[in-house]
Write an enzyme that holds these catalytic residues in place. Structure first.
Site, short mmCIF file in Angstrom:
data_model
loop_
_atom_site.label_atom_id
_atom_site.label_comp_id
_atom_site.label_asym_id
_atom_site.label_seq_id
_atom_site.Cartn_x
_atom_site.Cartn_y
_atom_site.Cartn_z
N GLY A 1 0.63 -1.54 -0.09
CA GLY A 1 -0.37 -0.18 -0.42
C GLY A 1 1.07 0.68 0.13
O GLY A 1 1.93 1.20 0.44
N THR B 1 2.42 4.98 0.46
CA THR B 1 2.84 5.45 2.12
C THR B 1 2.19 6.42 2.95
O THR B 1 1.14 7.02 2.24
CB THR B 1 4.08 6.64 2.55
OG1 THR B 1 5.35 5.60 1.24
CG2 THR B 1 5.05 6.46 3.26
N GLY B 2 2.02 6.08 4.66
CA GLY B 2 0.91 6.87 4.81
C GLY B 2 -0.74 6.04 4.65
O GLY B 2 -1.89 5.92 5.20
N SER B 3 -0.97 4.93 3.85
CA SER B 3 -2.13 3.85 4.36
C SER B 3 -2.20 3.37 5.29
O SER B 3 -2.80 2.75 4.90
CB SER B 3 -1.78 2.93 2.93
OG SER B 3 -0.96 2.20 3.27
N GLY B 4 -1.43 3.35 6.16
CA GLY B 4 -1.73 2.55 7.20
C GLY B 4 -1.25 1.35 7.56
O GLY B 4 -1.61 0.39 8.71
N LYS B 5 0.08 0.89 6.72
CA LYS B 5 0.54 -0.60 7.19
C LYS B 5 1.63 -0.39 8.10
O LYS B 5 1.50 -1.27 8.84
CB LYS B 5 2.05 -0.29 6.00
CG LYS B 5 1.41 -0.09 4.65
CD LYS B 5 2.26 -0.66 3.39
CE LYS B 5 3.62 0.12 3.48
NZ LYS B 5 3.19 1.39 2.78
N SER B 6 2.09 0.75 8.54
CA SER B 6 3.08 1.10 9.89
C SER B 6 2.38 0.77 11.32
O SER B 6 2.54 0.13 11.93
CB SER B 6 3.80 1.91 9.92
OG SER B 6 4.58 1.95 8.52
N GLU C 1 10.27 -2.76 5.52
CA GLU C 1 11.41 -2.41 3.62
C GLU C 1 12.04 -2.88 4.20
O GLU C 1 13.33 -2.56 4.35
CB GLU C 1 11.07 -1.46 3.86
CG GLU C 1 10.25 -0.84 3.40
CD GLU C 1 9.29 -1.24 1.53
OE1 GLU C 1 10.17 -1.76 0.84
OE2 GLU C 1 8.87 -0.79 0.97
#
Lengths: 277, 288
Positions: free
Chosen positions: B43, B45-50, B174
């Site tokens: 997804g 960056t900023g999509s909520g993965k972290s 990553e």
């Protein structure tokens, strides 16, 4: 005009066993886009640190413009060379995008009535003007990296260095940064870009390949990248077109022996497959 | 049936909850991850993965809903001890983990976690040795300062420091960023080996080629919500969903669209694409 001249430069990190960079000669002309390629540990980041005055050569001489890189000229070197690192988040200081760009200008004591125009121009160049009131922390990685580039451009460096600045970005953001760099080069900025990706390196004018602290090859980018063994040795991330052609070659299809960009590879394959009119 | 390693039940997480700065990290996320699977999370960056993996690792508690990791449940009401329980069973390799190396030697850095747990010296030495061997770390550099290593070696040392705790679930954010192609391939090989050995692997990545080759499941995050969970093949053939979430298809799909006849089942890897093209090119030569 040469903006960078390095003669017989070597560097050893304090206390380290081996030299990180050995007998490097390099000339970079104004307005060039130079790709620096090589494996992890080949000396790429050391070179970046030397060219930007973050480290001083152990032996040898580096000139940036007419200024020698030494401990007396660091202010001038920092003014002429701007760097963008791998991790954009680590470079932010302002609470909005505009403040972040302003920070460097304030440090340089740029008169405050001149700042708004500079900030606007630089954020427009990187296509981030509409985000000027946004907090950098809420931006996507690609947007953050574009703001980091704007903050560096605001200080009007002669040379922009990117040390694997796209390595944590998604492919779309990567393309946007590359397009931005190509535009900046067309406007006359000298750019040095450290990368592991052939898809990025192939867009440069020249390539410098480092291996184990030494220059392995240097020259026009297509000439360097056409040396297949060298490209293999450097363990670069192949561009999709090159990867495909390599595979085809292994399957017994004869392919051109010079480097093709992905676009050129697709055109070549279309011709071979009779897909062109 | 495979056991469930991780379960999210209508999980939401809000940053700075209850303040004027409140912003939603993820909303209403429900899924399960089977034990021993290799899941890729993709997804923008900023999509909520972290945010998602921070919850899996027990680093944050859900604002709404329930997270269950290896049978241990975590809700808004959970206490520190419950959070710590999850943290101990999950290994988390952060982005650029080498930035957290701090000891004087590689060996001491890897041994730091086990020493904190009060293991016997013999057990510590054995586990540190095993972890460094697992990541194929050069034996002649065990006593070197992490600062003298190349970026790729630093990354391996940092990963060894996580593996030494023998986590049942390994999260990597990553992990190949900034590594050259060789180091990336060696790292992926290591992840495959851990996967074979039964470790549940969760990898955030932008490289859809890696997803196609290594993951058996993929989760696509977009705008704080789970947009897709399932087999990579199924996602990569859904061009509409990918585009909507600003994810480019793998290079093989992009090139295949230009080079293969319309309607062809598009290969997901460049190697497969090369095989298809080679067959066509050879057939063409025989016609002439």
């Amino acid at each position: 005009m040469n903006v960078i001249e390095a003669h017989d430069v070597s560097f050893t990190y304090p206390g380290a066993n081996g030299t990180a960079l050995r007998n490097l000669d390099l000339i970079v002309k104004a307005g060039e886009l130079l790709a620096v390629i090589g494996q992890n540990g080949s000396g790429k980041s050391t070179l970046v640190q030397l060219l930007s005055g973050l480290q001083l050569p152990s032996t040898g001489l580096i000139n940036i413009g007419n200024t020698e890189v030494n401990d007396r000229n660091l202010a001038s070197i920092h003014q002429q060379v701007g760097i963008v690192f791998q991790n954009p988040g680590s470079q932010f200081v302002g609470s909005t995008v505009a403040e972040d760009v302003a920070f460097g200008l304030e440090n340089r004591q740029v008169p405050s009535d001149e700042m708004p125009a500079i900030i606007k121009r630089c954020l427009q160049v990187v296509d981030m003007w509409e985000y000027r009131h946004t907090s950098p922390a809420t931006l996507s990685g690609g947007q953050q990296q574009r703001v980091a580039i704007a903050s560096v451009l605001a200080l009007q460096p002669k040379i922009l260095i990117l040390d694997e600045a796209t390595s944590m970005l998604d492919p779309l953001a990567r393309q946007q940064i590359m397009n931005l760099l190509v535009n900046l080069r067309q406007q006359g900025l000298t750019i040095i870009m450290v990368t592991h990706h052939l898809s990025e390196a192939e867009q440069a004018d020249r390539a410098l390949a480092l291996n184990n602290g030494e220059v392995l090859a240097e020259g026009p980018v297509h000439a360097v990248l056409s040396q297949q063994k060298l490209v293999q040795q450097l363990e670069l991330h192949l561009a999709p077109g090159e990867h495909l052609l390599n595979q085809l070659q292994q399957l017994g299809i004869s392919t051109p022996d010079r480097y093709l960009t992905t676009e050129e590879a697709v055109q070549w394959l279309k011709q071979r497959l009779n897909l062109t009119q | 049936m495979a056991q469930t390693a991780i379960e999210f039940n209508s999980v939401g997480y809000t940053y700075h909850s209850g303040t004027s700065l409140a912003s939603s990290g993820i909303r209403d996320v429900t899924f399960t991850i089977p034990s021993g699977s290799f899941t890729a999370i993709i997804g923008q960056t900023g999509s909520g993965k972290s945010t998602l993996v921070n919850l899996i690792a027990g680093l944050s508690k859900p604002t709404t809903g329930e997270v269950t990791v290896l049978g241990q449940s975590l809700t808004k009401q959970s206490n520190k001890a419950q959070q710590a329980g999850i943290q101990q069973s999950v290994g988390y390799v952060f982005q650029f983990p080498e930035h957290q190396l701090f000891a004087n030697t590689v060996w001491d850095d890897v041994a730091f976690g086990p020493r904190n747990l009060g293991w016997s010296t013999a057990k510590i030495n054995q586990q540190v040795q095993t972890a460094l061997e697992q990541v194929n770390f050069p034996t002649n550099r065990y006593q070197q300062s992490p600062l003298e290593l190349s970026g790729g070696q630093q990354r391996l040392a940092a990963i060894a420091g996580v593996l030494v705790m023998q986590p049942q679930i390994l999260i990597l954010d990553e992990p190949t960023a900034g590594l050259d192609s060789g180091a990336s391939q060696r790292l992926l090989l290591l992840l495959n080996q851990l996967h074979q050995a039964g470790v549940t692997i969760i990898m955030i990545t932008h490289h859809l080629e890696y997803v196609a080759e290594h993951a058996d499941r993929v989760m696509l995050m977009g705008d704080g919500q789970l947009q897709f969970a399932g087999h990579p093949q199924e996602l990569f053939r859904n061009a509409e969903l990918m585009k909507h979430n600003h994810v480019l298809p793998p290079a093989a799909v992009q090139l295949g669209q230009q080079l293969l006849p319309p309607g062809t089942n598009l290969p997901l890897s460049l190697n497969e694409l090369a095989k298809k093209l080679a067959t066509q090119l050879k057939a063409g030569e025989q016609d002439e």
